[in-house]
Motif scaffolding. Sequence first.
Motif, PDB file in Angstrom:
ATOM      1  N   SER A 179     -44.416  17.881  -1.789  1.00 16.62           N
ATOM      2  CA  SER A 179     -44.064  17.315  -0.478  1.00 16.62           C
ATOM      3  C   SER A 179     -43.362  18.315   0.431  1.00 16.62           C
ATOM      4  CB  SER A 179     -43.198  16.071  -0.676  1.00 16.62           C
ATOM      5  OG  SER A 179     -42.066  16.397  -1.451  1.00 16.62           O
TER       6      SER A 179
ATOM      7  N   GLN B 174     -32.972  22.679  -7.417  1.00 19.59           N
ATOM      8  CA  GLN B 174     -32.875  21.600  -6.426  1.00 19.59           C
ATOM      9  C   GLN B 174     -32.637  22.174  -5.031  1.00 19.59           C
ATOM     10  OE1 GLN B 174     -29.689  19.285  -8.130  1.00 19.59           O
ATOM     11  NE2 GLN B 174     -31.063  18.099  -9.452  1.00 19.59           N
TER      12      GLN B 174
ATOM     13  N   PRO C 125     -38.090  16.564   0.475  1.00 21.25           N
ATOM     14  CA  PRO C 125     -37.038  15.625   0.882  1.00 21.25           C
ATOM     15  C   PRO C 125     -35.978  15.436  -0.194  1.00 21.25           C
ATOM     16  CG  PRO C 125     -39.216  14.656   1.189  1.00 21.25           C
ATOM     17  CD  PRO C 125     -39.421  15.945   0.476  1.00 21.25           C
ATOM     18  N   GLU C 126     -34.757  15.178   0.249  1.00 21.70           N
ATOM     19  CA  GLU C 126     -33.625  15.050  -0.662  1.00 21.70           C
ATOM     20  C   GLU C 126     -33.793  13.879  -1.628  1.00 21.70           C
ATOM     21  OE1 GLU C 126     -28.845  15.674  -0.154  1.00 21.70           O
ATOM     22  OE2 GLU C 126     -30.162  15.713   1.572  1.00 21.70           O
ATOM     23  N   ASP C 127     -34.564  12.861  -1.211  1.00 21.21           N
ATOM     24  CA  ASP C 127     -34.690  11.698  -2.092  1.00 21.21           C
ATOM     25  C   ASP C 127     -35.817  11.853  -3.114  1.00 21.21           C
ATOM     26  OD1 ASP C 127     -36.850  11.366  -0.463  1.00 21.21           O
ATOM     27  OD2 ASP C 127     -36.419   9.299   0.108  1.00 21.21           O
ATOM     28  N   GLU C 128     -36.440  13.031  -3.154  1.00 21.85           N
ATOM     29  CA  GLU C 128     -37.387  13.286  -4.246  1.00 21.85           C
ATOM     30  C   GLU C 128     -36.583  13.911  -5.384  1.00 21.85           C
ATOM     31  OE1 GLU C 128     -41.268  14.578  -3.293  1.00 21.85           O
ATOM     32  OE2 GLU C 128     -41.454  15.850  -5.061  1.00 21.85           O
ATOM     33  N   TYR C 129     -36.725  13.335  -6.559  1.00 24.11           N
ATOM     34  CA  TYR C 129     -35.920  13.802  -7.685  1.00 24.11           C
ATOM     35  C   TYR C 129     -36.481  15.108  -8.255  1.00 24.11           C
ATOM     36  CZ  TYR C 129     -33.655   9.231  -7.676  1.00 24.11           C
ATOM     37  OH  TYR C 129     -32.938   8.130  -7.323  1.00 24.11           O
TER      38      TYR C 129
ATOM     39  N   ALA D 227     -48.826  16.052 -13.868  1.00 23.48           N
ATOM     40  CA  ALA D 227     -47.571  16.325 -14.569  1.00 23.48           C
ATOM     41  C   ALA D 227     -46.380  15.612 -13.944  1.00 23.48           C
ATOM     42  CB  ALA D 227     -47.312  17.828 -14.574  1.00 23.48           C
ATOM     43  N   THR D 228     -46.344  15.567 -12.627  1.00 24.39           N
ATOM     44  CA  THR D 228     -45.139  15.104 -11.941  1.00 24.39           C
ATOM     45  C   THR D 228     -44.995  13.604 -12.020  1.00 24.39           C
ATOM     46  OG1 THR D 228     -45.666  16.817 -10.387  1.00 24.39           O
ATOM     47  CG2 THR D 228     -43.837  15.416  -9.821  1.00 24.39           C
TER      48      THR D 228
ATOM     49  N   ILE E 134     -41.530  10.367  -8.784  1.00 23.88           N
ATOM     50  CA  ILE E 134     -40.579   9.312  -8.477  1.00 23.88           C
ATOM     51  C   ILE E 134     -39.805   9.672  -7.235  1.00 23.88           C
ATOM     52  CG2 ILE E 134     -40.395   8.368 -10.805  1.00 23.88           C
ATOM     53  CD1 ILE E 134     -37.525   9.616 -10.822  1.00 23.88           C
ATOM     54  N   SER E 135     -39.723   8.742  -6.392  1.00 20.24           N
ATOM     55  CA  SER E 135     -39.071   8.920  -5.112  1.00 20.24           C
ATOM     56  C   SER E 135     -38.825   7.522  -4.597  1.00 20.24           C
ATOM     57  CB  SER E 135     -39.999   9.687  -4.177  1.00 20.24           C
ATOM     58  OG  SER E 135     -39.731   9.351  -2.848  1.00 20.24           O
ATOM     59  N   ARG E 136     -37.801   7.369  -3.803  1.00 22.55           N
ATOM     60  CA  ARG E 136     -37.533   6.018  -3.305  1.00 22.55           C
ATOM     61  C   ARG E 136     -38.535   5.608  -2.238  1.00 22.55           C
ATOM     62  NH1 ARG E 136     -32.524   7.691  -3.419  1.00 22.55           N
ATOM     63  NH2 ARG E 136     -31.309   7.102  -5.229  1.00 22.55           N
ATOM     64  N   ARG E 137     -39.282   6.590  -1.725  1.00 22.03           N
ATOM     65  CA  ARG E 137     -40.266   6.247  -0.693  1.00 22.03           C
ATOM     66  C   ARG E 137     -41.534   5.712  -1.360  1.00 22.03           C
ATOM     67  NH1 ARG E 137     -41.521  11.170   0.508  1.00 22.03           N
ATOM     68  NH2 ARG E 137     -40.133  11.841  -1.131  1.00 22.03           N
TER      69      ARG E 137
ATOM     70  N   VAL F 250     -35.642  17.204 -11.170  1.00 26.38           N
ATOM     71  CA  VAL F 250     -34.804  17.081 -12.358  1.00 26.38           C
ATOM     72  C   VAL F 250     -35.231  18.080 -13.429  1.00 26.38           C
ATOM     73  CG1 VAL F 250     -34.348  14.638 -11.906  1.00 26.38           C
ATOM     74  CG2 VAL F 250     -36.269  15.264 -13.362  1.00 26.38           C
TER      75      VAL F 250
ATOM     76  N   VAL G 267     -43.340  21.109 -17.319  1.00 24.37           N
ATOM     77  CA  VAL G 267     -43.695  21.475 -15.946  1.00 24.37           C
ATOM     78  C   VAL G 267     -43.547  20.269 -15.042  1.00 24.37           C
ATOM     79  CG1 VAL G 267     -45.484  22.350 -14.400  1.00 24.37           C
ATOM     80  CG2 VAL G 267     -45.450  23.084 -16.791  1.00 24.37           C
ATOM     81  N   MET G 268     -42.891  20.457 -13.897  1.00 25.20           N
ATOM     82  CA  MET G 268     -42.904  19.412 -12.871  1.00 25.20           C
ATOM     83  C   MET G 268     -43.401  20.045 -11.581  1.00 25.20           C
ATOM     84  SD  MET G 268     -39.739  16.893 -13.399  1.00 25.20           S
ATOM     85  CE  MET G 268     -39.537  16.008 -14.938  1.00 25.20           C
ATOM     86  N   GLU G 269     -44.271  19.326 -10.897  1.00 27.84           N
ATOM     87  CA  GLU G 269     -44.825  19.849  -9.652  1.00 27.84           C
ATOM     88  C   GLU G 269     -44.317  18.997  -8.501  1.00 27.84           C
ATOM     89  OE1 GLU G 269     -49.064  19.905  -9.961  1.00 27.84           O
ATOM     90  OE2 GLU G 269     -49.029  20.893 -11.915  1.00 27.84           O
ATOM     91  N   HIS G 270     -44.010  19.662  -7.395  1.00 28.36           N
ATOM     92  CA  HIS G 270     -43.570  18.931  -6.197  1.00 28.36           C
ATOM     93  C   HIS G 270     -44.425  19.394  -5.024  1.00 28.36           C
ATOM     94  CE1 HIS G 270     -40.053  17.351  -8.318  1.00 28.36           C
ATOM     95  NE2 HIS G 270     -40.013  18.528  -8.918  1.00 28.36           N
TER      96      HIS G 270
ATOM     97  N   THR H 254     -31.679   9.711 -13.015  1.00 30.06           N
ATOM     98  CA  THR H 254     -30.876  10.901 -13.260  1.00 30.06           C
ATOM     99  C   THR H 254     -31.230  11.966 -12.242  1.00 30.06           C
ATOM    100  OG1 THR H 254     -30.239  12.601 -14.839  1.00 30.06           O
ATOM    101  CG2 THR H 254     -32.510  11.825 -14.951  1.00 30.06           C
ATOM    102  N   ARG H 255     -30.222  12.712 -11.839  1.00 30.58           N
ATOM    103  CA  ARG H 255     -30.414  13.795 -10.892  1.00 30.58           C
ATOM    104  C   ARG H 255     -30.715  15.105 -11.623  1.00 30.58           C
ATOM    105  NH1 ARG H 255     -32.035  13.662  -5.861  1.00 30.58           N
ATOM    106  NH2 ARG H 255     -31.471  11.680  -4.973  1.00 30.58           N
ATOM    107  N   ASP H 256     -30.519  15.143 -12.920  1.00 32.57           N
ATOM    108  CA  ASP H 256     -30.754  16.407 -13.643  1.00 32.57           C
ATOM    109  C   ASP H 256     -31.411  16.146 -15.002  1.00 32.57           C
ATOM    110  OD1 ASP H 256     -28.198  15.603 -14.923  1.00 32.57           O
ATOM    111  OD2 ASP H 256     -27.275  16.459 -13.126  1.00 32.57           O
TER     112      ASP H 256
END
Lengths: 351, 158
Positions: free
Chosen positions: B75, B48, B57-61, A335-336, A339-342, B63, B70-73, A163-165
């Motif tokens: 990259s 987003q 990067p765009e391919d990191e979700y 927490a995160t 997920i990523s396609r890489r 959401v 909490v979500m952490e990014h 899902t994107r959202d």
Amino acid sequence: MKVLGIETSCDENAVAVVEDGRWILSNVVSSQIELHGPYGGVVPELASRHHMVTMLPVLDEALQAVGGLDAIDVVAVTNGPGLVGSLLVGVQTAKTLAWATGKPLVAVNHLHAHLYAPFIGWKEEGRYSPADILYPNISLLVSGGHTIIFRSSEEGMQVLGATRDDAAGEAFDKAAKLLGLGYPGGKVIDELAEKGDPNAIRFPRGMKGKPGFDMSFSGLKTALSQWIESNGVPGDQALRDLAASYRAAVIDTIIIKLRRVLERQTDVRALVVAGGVAANRELRRRASELAREFSLELMIPPISLCTDNAAMVAGMGYHLARQEEFSGLDLNAYATSLISRRGGQGGPVSR
Amino acid sequence: MEVRKFEIRCSTVEDTHALGKKMGQAAAPGTVMALAGPLGAGKTHFTQGVALGLGIPEDEYVVSPTFVVVMEHHSGRMPLYHVDLYRLEEAEEAGEIGLQDMMASEGVTVVEWADRFPELFPTDTIWIHITINPDMTRIFHIEVSEGNSNLLKILDNL
């Protein structure tokens, strides 16, 4: 090899013992859904406080069935993704046990553990018997926090789409909230929908027209709130029709992408459906039709193993222990979902 | 502190992404963006865009964090903390999830449903209230304090 599994990533405080990655010897789950009911969802502080209260009794109960801690060979614990405060209760408990007993510690990814659920079960007659691991397979993880399609194979677990959202379970929870129904929303809507007309209202299927395997549920949520704004919250049969139409849109959105995956991934042998939304009756019917159409073995764990549990953690932990992927006592929670396609992460029998 | 107000119309999800991206590009370490608006307003989509602007990067979700809170990014050019207060019932619960630590960090913190507990936010927070028009276009009502010249320059040119 007997593995003790500990799972505290969100709602559930769970401890289990699984032998050889396959046989459930004990499986104790203390749910907080009742506690969270009035709030319409998971309240993090309540969650971690509750985990602290229930952790030791749940651990004791799970260990009693195998005659205590001495019988355990490995300690496995979910360290992410989830609520960090809640996860830490499990991680801290696992580290303490590993330190005190000198037994090895393995860290398990919560999402991967869910996909492993079909491969564990009971020896007792009349209970779910574990399926043999069948690779490669397409695994759908669908819950309140996640909606992801994986390809699982000896090489690991690769994300094909997600899902994107919002997650599908979240789409149900938020719809139930908009309609003034209870929590968990998925169950309430599923029950109403069984007696409703899925074609009564046409809701959008998110990202249906877009290439690839990603999904979206936020447009559906917006469509529902708009519908309620102009029509109000209906009752009786009209409510059942609304629930059926909404459920059809959520499940369709998933099935459309799942079908697209199966049309391209022609070497797969099984379809796995896991996570809390795997309890949804419409999803079970549609997934079973898909599996028949593509001549795949369908693997859906029983409901008790679909929702968060520690047996799946212990099962997955067995394979990590076999591969000697041990963690130190500096293990932390995160927490995160990352997920990523890489870059894939190793599957149960990778390497 | 003087606060300047902007109203920006977004007709499509792409517009929302583009606005978020520009604001993400202009964000300095420690930036806090507090989002408010009804279900389906576009809070996650805006975030987003911010993620893209931070070079994630765009391919990191990226959401909805409703369920996990909490979500952490990590990259992008600095960490993005994506928080959702939707399920919290009391302001004290924000302490448990570490909100104050995130907001005091060198990352960018974007908080959905921030208006549930406005008292949690520092005075230089960028407030973004999203409203939905009958024609389904969105208006982003943005409040930025005078000190944030980088972002003001971007918003003045929109």
